[in-house]
Scaffold this active site. Structure first.
Site, short mmCIF file in Angstrom:
data_model
loop_
_atom_site.label_atom_id
_atom_site.label_comp_id
_atom_site.label_asym_id
_atom_site.label_seq_id
_atom_site.Cartn_x
_atom_site.Cartn_y
_atom_site.Cartn_z
N HIS A 44 0.89 -1.23 0.11
CA HIS A 44 0.22 0.01 0.26
C HIS A 44 1.10 0.75 -0.36
CE1 HIS A 44 -3.92 1.46 0.95
NE2 HIS A 44 -3.47 2.68 0.61
N ASP A 81 0.70 2.33 3.56
CA ASP A 81 0.00 3.20 3.22
C ASP A 81 0.28 4.80 3.11
OD1 ASP A 81 -2.20 5.60 2.38
OD2 ASP A 81 -3.52 4.63 3.66
N ASN A 120 -6.23 9.17 6.59
CA ASN A 120 -7.81 7.55 6.72
C ASN A 120 -7.41 6.90 6.51
OD1 ASN A 120 -10.41 7.79 6.73
ND2 ASN A 120 -11.12 8.24 4.30
N ASN A 151 -4.76 5.44 -7.45
CA ASN A 151 -5.37 6.94 -7.45
C ASN A 151 -4.31 8.29 -7.37
OD1 ASN A 151 -3.61 6.62 -4.68
ND2 ASN A 151 -5.08 7.91 -3.73
#
Lengths: 432, 304
Positions: A60, A305, A278, A94
């Site tokens: 990630h 992340d 988030n 993204n």
């Protein structure tokens, strides 16, 4: 060119090996593992008193390229990865344009080949343009080399579309990676809903926003029999749902980030925008449950992340600042500090969650130290601690919540495909 | 005791001694306001800027007058006339004003933590004049001052705060101040407008107004905003009024000498009927006058 790593403590969770060994690397491959290997002309790394681990694998990462090269590039992101001991990173789709077509996948592979220092494996989108309305061309994405599918940053709200995605992905044997967040419940929220959001007057995101989404996705994984991976788990309820799902043999795996283990929502109290992530930082009770989940194997892996944002984006009012912090360069040390030192996981168990386990989830032959395997390795000095300094990050962005922290365990060398891609000792880096 | 702070950002972090110091200092300034010449030279040569990124009448005028009564020079800035519309960030706007050699910034902003952002990056004094739903420390202090003026003390009093607690910075500042000084605080409103785990701030939560008012010395009414209807916090303002507004009948639950407060602006006829807003129990206008004295005290303590 060959490299000989001498007398390091080799820790390889895939084979449960933990022994003082030499490792000889030739032509990208681990040629030989054994005692007292001799090789004339090899570059020698003295690893006495050091640990040699498989190169870490991150499921990630946000590399921001293409689209936000002011935040991070494939070059800077992979340099940061190498510094953190990572040799394989999966970049989230993204981007702008999103990774929803083979052209973008090929672009990333080409850029990584040209300018990257570690392996980059793209994750494709679940839906076309990440809009959650119709499926992306998963087959063509798979053909071009994606290792999973995710609309990361958004949950696929349409349950039927998510069902079809799970079903369709089955023929590629790749996981659907879900960012579990009910956007109606989390609307406007910028931190965990609880005592601290009440005190600070900041709109909250309840744990239930994650739990409801996890429950639905687990149900769909059961319905379809497909492989589901839950990204960045943050809640106690989520751990319980996944524990139960695993007992029912639903094909689910999940990850937790180091920052969700190291920080709770109280960290927001000075409105430091580097605490805005988030899912949001949760409570001490959630952290305990996440640690239990790691110990019991409910949580399979640790993923960063890594989400770079510029100084301009972080020097804003808390509500206006974007979610996300960088993590590649601090992940291993935080795992040692939060999990290994307190005895929640052994060092080998922790490394498994950063190497072989993520490799298995996406089905790649990485994350292990074996003769004939790709020579992806890191040499770590566990006796050293270091201070996190803003100016020392390799990442283009400096948005870390851990600046000023003193952390245990220092990566001294990272080797990817048989090349030294990070070393504190600059003479080893002559090839760059 | 000296006030050793650069900024006033909240009441949460103030000690009881610091609160009392501000209130005692305000008392001497309150006397100045009764003189024929209502001005002292204390802050002559100092420059203070009002940075209001959200509409305000009372607080802005109150700070302006406080600064003037202390002989400071005052700049007024509001976001509609500024470069904020051109995309300048809050921090940059503030840095530019600071570069004009200003000694303190008074900041009103719709987002929680905006004054903290400035306090972190700028070496000058930052005074929070209300940041989103977080805090409004000078309002909290003037409420404490006004209660102490009427009741002689804070400790042991029962105070009810009624209305939209979730979106109220005044509620939070009042809760911290009142509980620190030993009052018993009840909050009351529809459950959709009571934030989670507020009990941990040391208050009691009740949903029934009569129960909330029972035996109280002080009742603080909060403003309810029209837009809470569209976001489904309440069905209609009409229904809200029926349940949570104050009226003559509900007053009977209070102690006979209880006082009514409101941070303003009052929605007359919604949370408070005109008759009660102007009635003998109301100290709403005293709050406004005391606000000047309290803000003078805060400016004085921070800038000298």
């Amino acid at each position: 060119m060959s490299i000989l790593i001498k007398r390091g403590m080799v820790v390889d969770p895939a084979s449960h090996r933990e022994d003082v060994l030499d490792i000889l690397i030739e032509d990208k491959i681990i040629k030989k593992i054994g005692k007292d290997i001799k090789s004339y002309g090899a570059e020698v790394i003295d690893a006495r008193e050091k640990i040699v681990i498989p190169g870490l694998v991150d499921l990630h990462t946000h590399l921001r390229e293409p689209g936000r090269e002011d935040e991070e590039t494939i070059r800077t992101g992979t340099l940061a990865a190498a510094k953190g001991g990572f040799t394989t990173i999966c970049c989230m789709p993204n981007t702008n344009p999103p990774i929803d077509n083979p052209t973008v996948v090929k672009y990333i592979y080409r850029e990584a080949e040209k300018n990257g220092v570690v392996e980059v494996l793209p994750v494709g989108t679940i839906s076309y343009r990440r809009e959650g309305k119709k499926l992306s061309e998963m087959g063509r994405l798979k053909e071009s080399g994606v290792v999973g599918f995710s609309d990361d940053g958004s949950w696929v709200v349409d349950s039927n579309l998510m069902r079809r995605a799970l079903e369709y992905a089955k023929m590629f044997n790749l996981p659907i990676i879900s960012h579990c967040e009910d956007p109606y419940l989390s609307k406007d929220g910028v931190m965990n809903e609880g005592y601290w959001s009440t005190v600070l007057g900041l709109p909250g995101i309840p744990a239930e926003a994650e739990e409801i989404a996890i429950f639905r996705d687990l149900s769909l994984a059961r319905l379809t029999g497909s492989k589901l991976h839950i990204a960045h788990l943050s809640t106690r309820g989520g751990v319980e749902l996944i524990r139960k799902a695993k007992q029912e043999n639903i094909k689910v795996s999940c990850e937790v980030t180091p920052h969700h283990l190291a920080l709770c929502d109280e960290a927001v109290k000075n409105f430091d925008t580097n605490t805005k992530v988030n899912p949001p930082l949760r409570t001490g009770k959630d952290i305990e449950a996440l640690k239990d989940g790691l110990r019991e194997g409910v949580i399979d892996i640790i993923a960063t992340d890594h989400a770079p944002h510029t100084q301009e984006e972080k020097e804003l009012e808390y509500s206006r600042s974007p979610f996300g912090i960088i993590g590649l360069e601090t992940a291993l040390s935080l795992v040692i500090k939060e999990l290994v030192e307190p005895g929640i996981l052994s060092f080998m168990e922790a490394i498994a969650k950063l190497t072989i386990n993520p490799s298995r989830i996406i089905g790649i032959d990485r994350g292990k130290i074996r003769e004939g395997s790709m020579a992806n390795l890191a040499v770590v000095d566990l006796s050293r601690s270091w201070q996190v300094k803003e100016e020392e990050f390799f990442s283009l962005s400096k948005n870390s919540a851990f600046i000023g922290w003193t952390l245990p365990g220092k990566v001294e060398f990272t080797i990817c495909k048989g090349k030294i891609v990070y070393s504190e000792d600059l003479e080893f880096l002559h090839e760059f | 005791m000296k006030f050793e702070r650069k900024d006033l950002l909240d009441i949460q972090s103030l000690s009881v001694d610091e609160i009392n110091l501000i209130l005692d200092t305000a008392k001497s300034f309150r006397q100045v306001l009764e003189r024929p010449i209502k001005k002292v030279p204390t802050l002559r040569g100092k420059t203070i800027a009002n940075l209001f990124f959200e509409p305000s009448t009372r607080t802005k005028l109150s700070f302006e007058l406080s600064a003037k009564r202390l002989s400071a020079d005052l700049l007024n800035f509001s976001s509609s006339t500024s470069s904020v519309l051109k995309g300048e960030t809050l921090l940059d706007t503030a840095k530019n004003i600071m570069a004009m050699k200003v000694d303190a910034l008074i900041v009103r902003h719709s987002l929680p933590g905006a004054p903290h952002l400035l306090a972190t990056y700028l070496p000058i004094s930052i005074i929070n004049a209300g940041d989103g739903a977080h805090e409004h420390p000078t309002q909290g202090l003037l409420d404490l001052y006004s209660i102490r003026e009427k009741k002689g003390k804070i400790e042991g009093l029962s105070v009810a705060i009624i209305g939209d607690i979730t979106h109220s910075r005044v509620a939070r500042s009042d809760i911290w101040g009142l509980t620190k000084l030993g009052a018993k605080v009840r909050v009351c409103g529809p459950p959709t407008l009571i934030p989670v785990e507020i009990e941990k701030m040391g208050v009691e939560v009740v949903y029934n107004v009569e129960e909330a008012l029972a035996g109280c010395d002080v009742v603080i009414m909060l403003r309810i905003q029209q837009e809470r209807q569209s976001a489904s916090f309440i069905p209609t303002i009409l229904e809200y009024r029926e349940f949570f507004s104050l009226d003559e009948r509900k007053l009977k639950f209070l102690k006979p000498d209880a006082i009514i407060m409101h941070p303003g602006p009052v929605n007359r006829g919604v949370e408070l009927p005109a008759k009660l807003a102007d009635g003998r129990r109301s100290i709403i206008l005293n709050q406004v006058t005391n606000g000047i004295a309290v803000r003078m005290a805060v400016l004085y303590l921070l800038l000298t």
